[in-house]
Design a protein around this motif. Structure first.
Motif, PDB file in Angstrom:
ATOM      1  N   CYS A 132     -68.677 -15.954  15.150  1.00 16.30           N
ATOM      2  CA  CYS A 132     -69.662 -15.143  15.867  1.00 16.30           C
ATOM      3  C   CYS A 132     -70.392 -14.270  14.854  1.00 16.30           C
ATOM      4  CB  CYS A 132     -68.986 -14.282  16.916  1.00 16.30           C
ATOM      5  SG  CYS A 132     -70.136 -13.326  17.944  1.00 16.30           S
ATOM      6  N   THR A 133     -71.684 -14.483  14.745  1.00 18.74           N
ATOM      7  CA  THR A 133     -72.508 -13.675  13.845  1.00 18.74           C
ATOM      8  C   THR A 133     -73.218 -12.604  14.659  1.00 18.74           C
ATOM      9  OG1 THR A 133     -72.812 -15.561  12.366  1.00 18.74           O
ATOM     10  CG2 THR A 133     -74.360 -13.729  12.157  1.00 18.74           C
ATOM     11  N   VAL A 134     -73.052 -11.369  14.222  1.00 17.71           N
ATOM     12  CA  VAL A 134     -73.594 -10.226  14.964  1.00 17.71           C
ATOM     13  C   VAL A 134     -74.777  -9.636  14.201  1.00 17.71           C
ATOM     14  CG1 VAL A 134     -73.065  -7.959  15.915  1.00 17.71           C
ATOM     15  CG2 VAL A 134     -71.305  -9.748  15.891  1.00 17.71           C
ATOM     16  N   SER A 135     -75.829  -9.359  14.928  1.00 17.60           N
ATOM     17  CA  SER A 135     -76.976  -8.668  14.352  1.00 17.60           C
ATOM     18  C   SER A 135     -77.326  -7.459  15.217  1.00 17.60           C
ATOM     19  CB  SER A 135     -78.179  -9.604  14.233  1.00 17.60           C
ATOM     20  OG  SER A 135     -78.544 -10.108  15.497  1.00 17.60           O
ATOM     21  N   GLY A 136     -77.897  -6.463  14.586  1.00 17.50           N
ATOM     22  CA  GLY A 136     -78.305  -5.271  15.324  1.00 17.50           C
ATOM     23  C   GLY A 136     -77.216  -4.237  15.497  1.00 17.50           C
ATOM     24  N   GLY A 137     -76.050  -4.479  14.935  1.00 14.87           N
ATOM     25  CA  GLY A 137     -74.948  -3.530  15.042  1.00 14.87           C
ATOM     26  C   GLY A 137     -73.791  -3.964  14.178  1.00 14.87           C
ATOM     27  N   SER A 138     -73.081  -3.001  13.612  1.00 13.65           N
ATOM     28  CA  SER A 138     -71.989  -3.320  12.704  1.00 13.65           C
ATOM     29  C   SER A 138     -70.697  -3.589  13.469  1.00 13.65           C
ATOM     30  CB  SER A 138     -71.753  -2.156  11.743  1.00 13.65           C
ATOM     31  OG  SER A 138     -70.579  -2.358  10.983  1.00 13.65           O
ATOM     32  N   ILE A 139     -69.952  -4.601  13.026  1.00 11.98           N
ATOM     33  CA  ILE A 139     -68.679  -4.905  13.672  1.00 11.98           C
ATOM     34  C   ILE A 139     -67.592  -3.902  13.312  1.00 11.98           C
ATOM     35  CG2 ILE A 139     -69.198  -7.370  13.855  1.00 11.98           C
ATOM     36  CD1 ILE A 139     -67.251  -7.824  11.520  1.00 11.98           C
TER      37      ILE A 139
ATOM     38  N   TRP B  72     -59.764 -14.684  28.758  1.00 12.53           N
ATOM     39  CA  TRP B  72     -59.794 -13.804  27.595  1.00 12.53           C
ATOM     40  C   TRP B  72     -58.799 -14.326  26.566  1.00 12.53           C
ATOM     41  CZ3 TRP B  72     -56.150 -10.601  25.211  1.00 12.53           C
ATOM     42  CH2 TRP B  72     -56.657  -9.624  24.344  1.00 12.53           C
ATOM     43  N   MET B  73     -59.288 -14.541  25.340  1.00 13.24           N
ATOM     44  CA  MET B  73     -58.439 -15.130  24.296  1.00 13.24           C
ATOM     45  C   MET B  73     -57.874 -14.084  23.344  1.00 13.24           C
ATOM     46  SD  MET B  73     -60.527 -18.554  23.301  1.00 13.24           S
ATOM     47  CE  MET B  73     -59.075 -19.233  22.444  1.00 13.24           C
ATOM     48  N   GLY B  74     -58.697 -13.130  22.989  1.00  9.86           N
ATOM     49  CA  GLY B  74     -58.242 -12.124  22.044  1.00  9.86           C
ATOM     50  C   GLY B  74     -59.400 -11.290  21.550  1.00  9.86           C
ATOM     51  N   ALA B  75     -59.077 -10.284  20.743  1.00  8.02           N
ATOM     52  CA  ALA B  75     -60.117  -9.377  20.275  1.00  8.02           C
ATOM     53  C   ALA B  75     -59.718  -8.749  18.954  1.00  8.02           C
ATOM     54  CB  ALA B  75     -60.358  -8.287  21.316  1.00  8.02           C
ATOM     55  N   ILE B  76     -60.745  -8.333  18.227  1.00  9.32           N
ATOM     56  CA  ILE B  76     -60.536  -7.563  17.008  1.00  9.32           C
ATOM     57  C   ILE B  76     -61.295  -6.249  17.159  1.00  9.32           C
ATOM     58  CG2 ILE B  76     -62.434  -8.767  15.796  1.00  9.32           C
ATOM     59  CD1 ILE B  76     -60.665  -8.421  13.224  1.00  9.32           C
ATOM     60  N   TYR B  77     -60.576  -5.150  16.946  1.00 18.94           N
ATOM     61  CA  TYR B  77     -61.169  -3.841  17.117  1.00 18.94           C
ATOM     62  C   TYR B  77     -61.957  -3.426  15.879  1.00 18.94           C
ATOM     63  CZ  TYR B  77     -58.869  -2.677  21.517  1.00 18.94           C
ATOM     64  OH  TYR B  77     -58.489  -2.633  22.834  1.00 18.94           O
ATOM     65  N   TYR B  78     -62.751  -2.387  16.050  1.00 17.26           N
ATOM     66  CA  TYR B  78     -63.522  -1.824  14.943  1.00 17.26           C
ATOM     67  C   TYR B  78     -62.595  -1.419  13.801  1.00 17.26           C
ATOM     68  CZ  TYR B  78     -62.029   2.341  17.510  1.00 17.26           C
ATOM     69  OH  TYR B  78     -61.290   3.289  18.183  1.00 17.26           O
ATOM     70  N   SER B  79     -61.359  -1.099  14.130  1.00 13.29           N
ATOM     71  CA  SER B  79     -60.376  -0.708  13.123  1.00 13.29           C
ATOM     72  C   SER B  79     -59.802  -1.897  12.360  1.00 13.29           C
ATOM     73  CB  SER B  79     -59.220   0.018  13.806  1.00 13.29           C
ATOM     74  OG  SER B  79     -58.601  -0.849  14.743  1.00 13.29           O
ATOM     75  N   GLY B  80     -60.005  -3.081  12.905  1.00 13.52           N
ATOM     76  CA  GLY B  80     -59.421  -4.284  12.315  1.00 13.52           C
ATOM     77  C   GLY B  80     -58.169  -4.762  13.034  1.00 13.52           C
TER      78      GLY B  80
ATOM     79  N   SER C 247     -49.480 -17.643  19.977  1.00 14.18           N
ATOM     80  CA  SER C 247     -48.845 -18.424  18.912  1.00 14.18           C
ATOM     81  C   SER C 247     -49.834 -19.345  18.198  1.00 14.18           C
ATOM     82  CB  SER C 247     -47.691 -19.247  19.482  1.00 14.18           C
ATOM     83  OG  SER C 247     -48.175 -20.198  20.403  1.00 14.18           O
ATOM     84  N   ARG C 248     -50.989 -19.582  18.824  1.00 10.57           N
ATOM     85  CA  ARG C 248     -51.965 -20.526  18.253  1.00 10.57           C
ATOM     86  C   ARG C 248     -53.271 -19.859  17.830  1.00 10.57           C
ATOM     87  NH1 ARG C 248     -54.122 -24.704  21.163  1.00 10.57           N
ATOM     88  NH2 ARG C 248     -53.936 -23.708  23.224  1.00 10.57           N
ATOM     89  N   THR C 249     -53.404 -18.570  18.077  1.00 10.68           N
ATOM     90  CA  THR C 249     -54.702 -17.903  17.904  1.00 10.68           C
ATOM     91  C   THR C 249     -54.682 -16.895  16.766  1.00 10.68           C
ATOM     92  OG1 THR C 249     -55.019 -18.098  20.305  1.00 10.68           O
ATOM     93  CG2 THR C 249     -56.503 -16.633  19.129  1.00 10.68           C
ATOM     94  N   SER C 250     -55.777 -16.865  16.049  1.00 15.04           N
ATOM     95  CA  SER C 250     -55.977 -15.857  15.010  1.00 15.04           C
ATOM     96  C   SER C 250     -57.448 -15.458  15.011  1.00 15.04           C
ATOM     97  CB  SER C 250     -55.587 -16.421  13.640  1.00 15.04           C
ATOM     98  OG  SER C 250     -55.902 -15.505  12.618  1.00 15.04           O
ATOM     99  N   ILE C 251     -57.688 -14.157  14.936  1.00 19.05           N
ATOM    100  CA  ILE C 251     -59.061 -13.651  14.834  1.00 19.05           C
ATOM    101  C   ILE C 251     -59.167 -12.824  13.562  1.00 19.05           C
ATOM    102  CG2 ILE C 251     -60.839 -12.195  15.890  1.00 19.05           C
ATOM    103  CD1 ILE C 251     -59.576 -12.838  18.618  1.00 19.05           C
ATOM    104  N   SER C 252     -60.191 -13.135  12.795  1.00 23.57           N
ATOM    105  CA  SER C 252     -60.437 -12.403  11.555  1.00 23.57           C
ATOM    106  C   SER C 252     -61.888 -11.960  11.523  1.00 23.57           C
ATOM    107  CB  SER C 252     -60.117 -13.289  10.351  1.00 23.57           C
ATOM    108  OG  SER C 252     -60.948 -14.443  10.350  1.00 23.57           O
ATOM    109  N   ARG C 253     -62.228 -11.203  10.487  1.00 21.06           N
ATOM    110  CA  ARG C 253     -63.620 -10.763  10.365  1.00 21.06           C
ATOM    111  C   ARG C 253     -64.044 -10.763   8.905  1.00 21.06           C
ATOM    112  NH1 ARG C 253     -63.262  -4.240  11.813  1.00 21.06           N
ATOM    113  NH2 ARG C 253     -62.232  -3.612   9.862  1.00 21.06           N
ATOM    114  N   ASP C 254     -65.359 -10.898   8.726  1.00 23.59           N
ATOM    115  CA  ASP C 254     -65.974 -10.778   7.411  1.00 23.59           C
ATOM    116  C   ASP C 254     -67.054  -9.714   7.551  1.00 23.59           C
ATOM    117  OD1 ASP C 254     -67.421 -10.995   5.050  1.00 23.59           O
ATOM    118  OD2 ASP C 254     -67.263 -13.164   4.968  1.00 23.59           O
ATOM    119  N   ALA C 255     -66.697  -8.501   7.173  1.00 24.19           N
ATOM    120  CA  ALA C 255     -67.626  -7.388   7.375  1.00 24.19           C
ATOM    121  C   ALA C 255     -68.878  -7.535   6.531  1.00 24.19           C
ATOM    122  CB  ALA C 255     -66.916  -6.070   7.067  1.00 24.19           C
ATOM    123  N   SER C 256     -68.756  -8.186   5.395  1.00 22.30           N
ATOM    124  CA  SER C 256     -69.925  -8.346   4.526  1.00 22.30           C
ATOM    125  C   SER C 256     -70.984  -9.234   5.178  1.00 22.30           C
ATOM    126  CB  SER C 256     -69.504  -8.926   3.176  1.00 22.30           C
ATOM    127  OG  SER C 256     -69.048 -10.248   3.311  1.00 22.30           O
ATOM    128  N   LYS C 257     -70.538 -10.130   6.051  1.00 26.85           N
ATOM    129  CA  LYS C 257     -71.465 -11.018   6.761  1.00 26.85           C
ATOM    130  C   LYS C 257     -71.672 -10.576   8.212  1.00 26.85           C
ATOM    131  CE  LYS C 257     -70.262 -15.091   4.021  1.00 26.85           C
ATOM    132  NZ  LYS C 257     -69.738 -16.482   4.069  1.00 26.85           N
TER     133      LYS C 257
END
Length: 120
Positions: A22-29, A49-57, A67-77
């Motif tokens: 998911c690429t976000v524009s107009g606001g920082s993750i 609902w599968m999962g979420a990543i907070y602003y804190s990470g 057991s099968r799900t992982s959510i990560s982020r790339d703040a630079s992108k």
């Protein structure tokens, strides 16, 4: 204006790993108070609902998928990524990313969704 755009493989073989970005524009993750969420809708079924990543990470997952799900982020992108392992045809769905205002408990922006089909 905030925009979310999903990008995915379209077709994944059973037992493989499904990854959707998911690429976000107009606001920082990483901005306070926002929760970046993955939600899916299998054909003929409701939203899951599968999962979420907070602003804190911090991350939280649906217990049935944890057991099968992982959510990560790339703040630079300004992207967050869903990984779902050991997929089966039951994981065929439209995958949505969405932003939630944590303090208000409401989803205020959604992506248009991307279809992912699991098939050999």
């Amino acid at each position: 204006q905030v925009q979310l755009q999903e990008s995915g493989p379209g077709l994944v073989k059973p037992s493989q790993i499904l990854s959707v970005t998911c690429t976000v524009s107009g606001g920082s993750i990483t901005a306070n108070d926002y929760v970046w969420t993955w939600i899916r809708q299998p054909p003929g079924k409701g939203l899951e609902w599968m999962g979420a990543i907070y602003y804190s990470g911090n991350t939280y997952y649906n217990p049935s998928l944890k057991s099968r799900t992982s959510i990560s982020r790339d703040a630079s992108k300004n992207q967050f990524i869903l990984h779902l392992s050991s997929v089966t045809p039951e994981d065929t769905a439209v995958y949505y990313c969405a932003r939630k205002r944590h303090s208000l408990g409401v989803y205020d922006y959604w992506g248009q969704g991307t279809q992912v089909t699991v098939s050999s």
